[in-house]
Write an enzyme that holds these catalytic residues in place. Structure first.
Site, PDB file in Angstrom:
ATOM      1  N   GLY A  62      -7.508   5.980  -2.844  1.00 21.77           N
ATOM      2  CA  GLY A  62      -7.592   5.161  -1.937  1.00 21.77           C
ATOM      3  C   GLY A  62      -9.035   4.637  -1.512  1.00 21.77           C
TER       4      GLY A  62
ATOM      5  N   SER B 119     -10.196   1.544  -2.474  1.00 26.75           N
ATOM      6  CA  SER B 119     -10.359   0.221  -2.445  1.00 26.75           C
ATOM      7  C   SER B 119     -10.730  -0.268  -0.912  1.00 26.75           C
ATOM      8  CB  SER B 119      -8.922  -0.440  -2.910  1.00 26.75           C
ATOM      9  OG  SER B 119      -7.904   0.205  -2.310  1.00 26.75           O
ATOM     10  N   ARG B 120     -10.512   0.626   0.068  1.00 28.37           N
ATOM     11  CA  ARG B 120     -10.585  -0.138   1.468  1.00 28.37           C
ATOM     12  C   ARG B 120     -11.086   1.025   2.220  1.00 28.37           C
ATOM     13  NH1 ARG B 120      -5.682  -1.496   3.597  1.00 28.37           N
ATOM     14  NH2 ARG B 120      -4.454  -0.788   2.065  1.00 28.37           N
TER      15      ARG B 120
ATOM     16  N   ASP C 141      -0.021   5.207  -7.914  1.00 24.50           N
ATOM     17  CA  ASP C 141       0.537   5.701  -6.473  1.00 24.50           C
ATOM     18  C   ASP C 141       0.224   7.418  -6.275  1.00 24.50           C
ATOM     19  OD1 ASP C 141       2.110   6.737  -4.547  1.00 24.50           O
ATOM     20  OD2 ASP C 141       3.958   5.645  -5.439  1.00 24.50           O
ATOM     21  N   VAL C 142      -0.408   7.807  -5.632  1.00 27.88           N
ATOM     22  CA  VAL C 142      -0.657   9.208  -5.902  1.00 27.88           C
ATOM     23  C   VAL C 142       0.667   9.975  -5.504  1.00 27.88           C
ATOM     24  CG1 VAL C 142      -3.019   9.127  -4.982  1.00 27.88           C
ATOM     25  CG2 VAL C 142      -1.303   9.216  -3.103  1.00 27.88           C
TER      26      VAL C 142
ATOM     27  N   ASN D  60      -8.243  10.968  -0.415  1.00 30.24           N
ATOM     28  CA  ASN D  60      -8.703   9.955   0.954  1.00 30.24           C
ATOM     29  C   ASN D  60      -7.150   8.940   1.171  1.00 30.24           C
ATOM     30  OD1 ASN D  60     -10.010   8.232   2.904  1.00 30.24           O
ATOM     31  ND2 ASN D  60      -9.656   6.853   1.247  1.00 30.24           N
TER      32      ASN D  60
ATOM     33  N   SER E  23      -7.330  14.480   9.858  1.00 33.52           N
ATOM     34  CA  SER E  23      -7.503  13.581  11.148  1.00 33.52           C
ATOM     35  C   SER E  23      -7.764  14.571  12.169  1.00 33.52           C
ATOM     36  CB  SER E  23      -6.464  12.806  10.853  1.00 33.52           C
ATOM     37  OG  SER E  23      -6.269  12.154  12.397  1.00 33.52           O
TER      38      SER E  23
ATOM     39  N   TYR F  53       2.633  11.520  11.581  1.00 35.41           N
ATOM     40  CA  TYR F  53       1.233  11.357  11.178  1.00 35.41           C
ATOM     41  C   TYR F  53       0.627  12.769  11.306  1.00 35.41           C
ATOM     42  CZ  TYR F  53      -3.537   9.485  10.055  1.00 35.41           C
ATOM     43  OH  TYR F  53      -4.864   9.496   9.586  1.00 35.41           O
TER      44      TYR F  53
ATOM     45  N   ILE G 196     -11.545   5.475  13.441  1.00 38.53           N
ATOM     46  CA  ILE G 196     -12.405   4.696  12.617  1.00 38.53           C
ATOM     47  C   ILE G 196     -12.095   3.277  12.270  1.00 38.53           C
ATOM     48  CG2 ILE G 196     -13.911   4.599  10.127  1.00 38.53           C
ATOM     49  CD1 ILE G 196     -14.216   7.079  11.763  1.00 38.53           C
TER      50      ILE G 196
HETATM   51  P1  NAP Z   1      -7.142   2.292   4.984  1.00 39.50           P
HETATM   52  O1  NAP Z   1      -8.160   1.352   5.208  1.00 39.50           O
HETATM   53  O2  NAP Z   1      -5.555   1.840   5.438  1.00 39.50           O
HETATM   54  O3  NAP Z   1      -6.877   2.363   3.233  1.00 39.50           O
HETATM   55  C1  NAP Z   1      -6.038   3.149   2.668  1.00 39.50           C
HETATM   56  C2  NAP Z   1      -6.159   3.341   1.551  1.00 39.50           C
HETATM   57  O4  NAP Z   1      -5.223   4.255   0.651  1.00 39.50           O
HETATM   58  C3  NAP Z   1      -6.266   2.191   0.266  1.00 39.50           C
HETATM   59  O5  NAP Z   1      -7.340   2.108  -0.439  1.00 39.50           O
HETATM   60  C4  NAP Z   1      -4.890   2.076  -0.051  1.00 39.50           C
HETATM   61  O6  NAP Z   1      -4.797   1.302  -1.437  1.00 39.50           O
HETATM   62  C5  NAP Z   1      -4.856   3.637  -0.256  1.00 39.50           C
HETATM   63  N1  NAP Z   1      -3.466   4.116  -0.664  1.00 39.50           N
HETATM   64  C6  NAP Z   1      -2.266   4.355   0.325  1.00 39.50           C
HETATM   65  N2  NAP Z   1      -1.129   4.555  -0.121  1.00 39.50           N
HETATM   66  C7  NAP Z   1      -1.638   4.982  -1.438  1.00 39.50           C
HETATM   67  C8  NAP Z   1      -0.801   5.622  -2.611  1.00 39.50           C
HETATM   68  N3  NAP Z   1       0.335   6.084  -2.348  1.00 39.50           N
HETATM   69  N4  NAP Z   1      -1.465   5.739  -3.829  1.00 39.50           N
HETATM   70  C9  NAP Z   1      -2.725   5.433  -3.826  1.00 39.50           C
HETATM   71  N5  NAP Z   1      -3.592   5.117  -2.922  1.00 39.50           N
HETATM   72  C10 NAP Z   1      -3.012   4.629  -1.688  1.00 39.50           C
HETATM   73  O7  NAP Z   1      -7.263   3.717   5.271  1.00 39.50           O
HETATM   74  P2  NAP Z   1      -8.485   4.464   6.082  1.00 39.50           P
HETATM   75  O8  NAP Z   1      -8.285   4.040   7.642  1.00 39.50           O
HETATM   76  O9  NAP Z   1      -9.825   4.209   5.178  1.00 39.50           O
HETATM   77  O10 NAP Z   1      -7.964   5.904   5.740  1.00 39.50           O
HETATM   78  C11 NAP Z   1      -8.510   6.739   4.715  1.00 39.50           C
HETATM   79  C12 NAP Z   1      -7.943   8.246   5.117  1.00 39.50           C
HETATM   80  O11 NAP Z   1      -8.638   8.826   6.346  1.00 39.50           O
HETATM   81  C13 NAP Z   1      -6.583   8.297   5.467  1.00 39.50           C
HETATM   82  O12 NAP Z   1      -6.142   9.682   4.803  1.00 39.50           O
HETATM   83  C14 NAP Z   1      -6.324   8.525   6.784  1.00 39.50           C
HETATM   84  O13 NAP Z   1      -5.197   9.184   7.096  1.00 39.50           O
HETATM   85  C15 NAP Z   1      -7.647   9.194   7.060  1.00 39.50           C
HETATM   86  N6  NAP Z   1      -7.872   8.907   8.532  1.00 39.50           N
HETATM   87  C16 NAP Z   1      -8.184   7.795   8.871  1.00 39.50           C
HETATM   88  C17 NAP Z   1      -8.637   7.554  10.353  1.00 39.50           C
HETATM   89  C18 NAP Z   1      -9.044   6.072  10.889  1.00 39.50           C
HETATM   90  O14 NAP Z   1      -9.147   5.969  12.065  1.00 39.50           O
HETATM   91  N7  NAP Z   1      -8.928   5.223   9.963  1.00 39.50           N
HETATM   92  C19 NAP Z   1      -8.927   8.450  11.137  1.00 39.50           C
HETATM   93  C20 NAP Z   1      -8.574   9.771  10.709  1.00 39.50           C
HETATM   94  C21 NAP Z   1      -8.161  10.089   9.394  1.00 39.50           C
HETATM   95  P3  NAP Z   1      -4.207  -0.175  -1.552  1.00 39.50           P
HETATM   96  O15 NAP Z   1      -5.718  -0.871  -1.226  1.00 39.50           O
HETATM   97  O16 NAP Z   1      -4.124  -0.410  -2.802  1.00 39.50           O
HETATM   98  O17 NAP Z   1      -3.508  -0.202  -0.511  1.00 39.50           O
END
Ligand code: NAP
Length: 261
Positions: free
Chosen positions: A15, A17-18, A66-67, A93, A145, A159, A192
C-alpha cells in the site's frame, strides 16, 4: 535532510501508493533504500511515487498485488527479487477500514478487512522471511492502530479487532523470527489525514473531524502521513537494532480511550 540511514537496503511497502505508505516510500528513498511500491488498484498513484523517487536519483519499482491473494504476493516477490533484489525491510501497511458496529456490520466488509489487514500481513511476511533468514537480517514493521488500544470512537469495532490481531501477530512473529536476526515491530498511528479517513466525507466534515481529533490530543493536532513515516523509518534503521516485538504509538497524545483495566 537525507542521512542514508537505509543505504543499500531493499524495502517493500505494501500500500505504498497513497497515505502513510506513500510518505514512507518517499522517506525510505530519501534515506537511501531501493523502494518497492506495492498497490492494489491505483496504478497511477503508485507510478507517481516511483517517478518522484527516480527524479531524485533513487531506485523504485511499482508492484501490483492484492496482499490478500497469496499467489499474487509470491509473484510480486519474485519480480522484486529479479529486478532489484531480496527484501531487507517489509512494511505491512496496506489496510482497509469499513465502518460498522455489532448491530450494523456487513459480512463482505468484515471479510475484506480480515483478508487485507490480517491475512495480507501474514502472506507478505511469510513470503519475505525465507530470504531474510538466509541473510540473517530483516526488519518487519506492521501498521496497527490506536483503535487496537481501545479508542472510544464509534464505528470502528471490527477494524479495531483486525488491528488487535496485528499486535499479537507482531509479538508472535518477533518470537518466531528473532533467532534469524529478523525484528518485528508495530506502529499504532492516531488519526492521520489520508484517503482512509476522508472517504465518503465532505470537506466540511473532514475539517470538523480534524478539529475534533486535535481537541482530543495533547499536542492539539491531527497527524500527517510524515509523522508516521518517521517512526516507521526509525524502526527500519540500525538505531532500532535492539528492538523487537514492540509497539510504538504515535497519536499526538490522544486522551479518548474506553477504560482502564
Ligand atoms: P489509505 O490512504 O487508504 O491507503 C491505503 C493503501 O493500501 C493504498 O496504497 C491501497 O492501494 C493499499 N491497499 C488497500 N488494499 C490493498 C490490498 N488488498 N492489497 C494491496 N494494497 C492494498 O490508508 P492510510 O490511511 O495511509 O493507512 C495505511 C495503514 O495505516 C493502514 O494499515 C491503516 O489501517 C493504518 N492506519 C491508518 C490511520 C489513519 O488515520 N489514516 C490510523 C491508524 C492506522 P491502492 O492505492 O491501489 O488502492
Amino acid at each position: 535532510m537525507d542521512s542514508d540511514r537505509l543505504k543499500g537496503r531493499v524495502a517493500l511497502i505494501t500500500g505504498g501508493s497513497r497515505g502513510i505508505g506513500r510518505a514512507t516510500a518517499l522517506k525510505f528513498a530519501q534515506e537511501g533504500a531501493a523502494v518497492m511500491v506495492n498497490y492494489q488498484q491505483q496504478a497511477e498513484a503508485a507510478s507517481e511515487v516511483v517517478e518522484q523517487i527516480r527524479a531524485s536519483g533513487g531506485r523504485a519499482l511499482a508492484l501490483q498485488a492484492d496482499v490478500g491473494e497469496p499467489a499474487a504476493v509470491d509473484e510480486m516477490l519474485q519480480r522484486s527479487v529479479r529486478e532489484v533484489g531480496p527484501i531487507d525491510i517489509l512494511v505491512n501497511n496496506a489496510g482497509v477500514l469499513y465502518r460498522g458496529d455489532l448491530l450494523s456490520y456487513k459480512e463482505d466488509e468484515l471479510d475484506l478487512m480480515w483478508r487485507t489487514n490480517v491475512k495480507g500481513l501474514i502472506h507478505c511476511t511469510a513470503a519475505v522471511v525465507p530470504s531474510m533468514k538466509e541473510k540473517q537480517f530483516g526488519r518487519i514493521i506492521n501498521l496497527s492502530s490506536i483503535a487496537a488500544l481501545g479508542t472510544a470512537l464509534a464505528g470502528t469495532t471490527f477494524y479495531a479487532a483486525t488491528k488487535g490481531a496485528v499486535l499479537i501477530l507482531t509479538k508472535r512473529f518477533a518470537f518466531e523470527l528473532g533467532s534469524y536476526g529478523i525484528s518485528v515491530n508495530a506502529v499504532c498511528p492516531g488519526f492521520i489525514a489520508t484517503d482512509m479517513v476522508s472517504q465518503g466525507r465532505s470537506s466540511e466534515e473532514i475539517q470538523k473531524l480534524l478539529g475534533s481529533f486535535a481537541a482530543k490530543s495533547m499536542l492539539r493536532r491531527a497527524g500527517k502521513p510524515e509523522d508516521i513515516a518517521n517512526v516507521i523509518c526509525f524502526l527500519a534503521s540500525n538505531e532500532a537494532a535492539f528492538m523487537t516485538g514492540q509497539i510504538l504509538t504515535a497519536d499526538g497524545g490522544r486522551v479518548d480511550f474506553l477504560s482502564h483495566s
